[in-house]
Design a protein around this motif. Structure first.
Motif, short mmCIF file in Angstrom:
data_model
loop_
_atom_site.label_atom_id
_atom_site.label_comp_id
_atom_site.label_asym_id
_atom_site.label_seq_id
_atom_site.Cartn_x
_atom_site.Cartn_y
_atom_site.Cartn_z
N THR A 1 0.84 -1.21 0.13
CA THR A 1 0.10 -0.08 -0.07
C THR A 1 0.85 1.30 0.01
O THR A 1 0.37 2.45 -0.20
CB THR A 1 -0.86 0.21 1.35
OG1 THR A 1 -0.17 0.20 2.42
CG2 THR A 1 -1.91 -1.26 1.28
N PHE A 2 2.15 1.15 0.15
CA PHE A 2 3.06 2.52 0.39
C PHE A 2 3.83 2.42 -1.02
O PHE A 2 4.46 3.40 -1.14
CB PHE A 2 4.10 2.32 1.54
CG PHE A 2 3.36 2.23 2.60
CD1 PHE A 2 3.11 3.51 3.34
CD2 PHE A 2 2.74 1.55 3.41
CE1 PHE A 2 2.51 3.89 4.42
CE2 PHE A 2 2.22 1.53 4.77
CZ PHE A 2 1.99 2.80 5.09
N LYS A 3 3.63 1.34 -1.85
CA LYS A 3 4.45 1.47 -3.15
C LYS A 3 3.73 2.41 -4.28
O LYS A 3 3.21 2.03 -5.33
CB LYS A 3 4.55 0.28 -3.64
CG LYS A 3 5.63 -0.68 -2.82
CD LYS A 3 5.92 -2.16 -3.27
CE LYS A 3 6.67 -2.71 -2.52
NZ LYS A 3 7.15 -4.24 -2.69
N THR A 4 3.73 3.68 -3.76
CA THR A 4 3.12 4.71 -4.61
C THR A 4 4.11 5.83 -4.60
O THR A 4 5.24 5.74 -3.93
CB THR A 4 1.84 5.18 -4.21
OG1 THR A 4 2.00 5.57 -2.76
CG2 THR A 4 0.79 4.17 -4.23
N GLY A 5 3.58 6.94 -5.39
CA GLY A 5 4.61 7.84 -5.22
C GLY A 5 5.79 7.96 -6.19
O GLY A 5 6.11 7.11 -6.96
N ASP A 6 6.58 8.99 -5.92
CA ASP A 6 7.58 9.22 -7.01
C ASP A 6 8.73 8.20 -6.69
O ASP A 6 8.84 7.28 -5.85
CB ASP A 6 8.45 10.73 -6.92
CG ASP A 6 8.81 10.92 -5.42
OD1 ASP A 6 9.14 9.95 -4.96
OD2 ASP A 6 9.23 12.16 -5.14
N GLU A 7 9.81 8.22 -7.82
CA GLU A 7 10.71 7.21 -7.64
C GLU A 7 11.78 6.91 -6.53
O GLU A 7 11.73 5.87 -5.94
CB GLU A 7 11.74 7.27 -8.87
CG GLU A 7 12.43 6.28 -9.52
CD GLU A 7 13.33 6.40 -10.69
OE1 GLU A 7 14.58 6.10 -10.55
OE2 GLU A 7 13.08 7.67 -11.42
#
Ligand SMILES: [Fe+2]
Length: 262
Positions: free
Chosen positions: A23-29
């Motif tokens: 669930t935290f594998k979002t956002g920028d690189e």
């Protein structure tokens, strides 16, 4: 006391961990990289703690408890990074306290006997303290010491990999946002010369931070951990990226003689 934790429990916990981290594998690189850094660190600490635990002769239940504490010790790191974009507790939250809250709020450990839950939560709570509490049970202190050793072994791996990388790419999350200036703080020097761990309040720049990592040897608990530190040459690798002055030579003379006696 430790009867009620089995491999099946650990497998359920791992499944929950994977779903939670996803669930935290979002956002920028950059954010993804830092989440992956903690996820991989967790897996390696699980491996380290099992290896150390087996060498120390722990039974199956004790190994399951150890692995669970390792699996969840940094569970607060993901929420911490998502909320504050830093792993520096003093600039955000105490990640061990946040982790314990997350585990309790989600009833993760509720299938276990209460005393077992309790030892796991306290072990996690103590893993990032400067020193362990005096008023604690032998059992809890044992697991806390084991987790602290396993955690340090992998942090040494993370930082030495990082210091050795050739592309010169900087990661503020690993360097804790410290300036890369050439000096070494006197207080840090004296902490180590006195065979003490470095007080975080004395750390002013990246050299001090590297020396703080050297000083963890004074906070290692078990002989299989010392063997691994020597075999993997972690301290030499950190020395390679420090200035070459007399003060560093003094510090390493003290540290090497301490290590030889372990
Ligand atoms: Fe950790």
């Amino acid at each position: 006391m430790l009867r009620n934790i089995t491999k099946k429990d650990v497998n359920n916990f791992k499944e929950w961990f994977d779903n939670y981290v996803y669930t935290f594998k979002t956002g920028d690189e950059h954010q993804q990289e830092n989440i992956a850094l903690k996820e991989e660190h967790t897996r390696r600490v699980c491996k380290e703690i099992l290896d150390l635990g087996k060498e120390l002769g722990l039974d199956k239940n004790e190994l399951c408890l150890s692995e669970t504490a390792a699996l969840f010790h940094d569970i607060g790191r993901f929420e911490q990074y998502a909320r504050y974009h830093t792993f520096v507790d003093s600039q955000s939250v105490d990640h061990s306290l946040l982790g314990v809250t997350i585990l309790k709020d989600n009833n993760i450990l509720c299938s276990l006997d209460e005393p077992v839950q309790d030892v796991i939560l306290r072990t996690i709570r103590y893993h990032n303290r400067a020193t362990l509490p005096r008023e604690e049970t032998e059992t809890c202190l044992f697991f806390a010491k084991l987790l602290r050793d396993a955690d340090k072994l992998d942090i040494w791996r993370v930082v030495t990999d990082y210091y050795q990388q050739k592309d010169g790419k900087r990661n503020g999350a690993i360097e804790c946002g410290l300036p890369d200036t050439p000096e070494i703080s006197e207080e840090v020097y004296y902490d180590l010369m006195n065979k003490n761990i470095v007080d975080i309040k004395h750390v002013k720049n990246l050299n001090d931070f590297k020396l703080l990592q050297i000083g963890w040897v004074f906070d290692i608990n078990f002989s299989p951990t010392f063997q691994r530190i020597k075999a993997r040459h972690y301290l030499d690798m950190i020395r390679d990226v420090l200035p070459k002055g007399k003060n560093i030579q003094d510090v390493f003379a003290v540290v090497q003689s301490f290590l030889q006696g372990r």
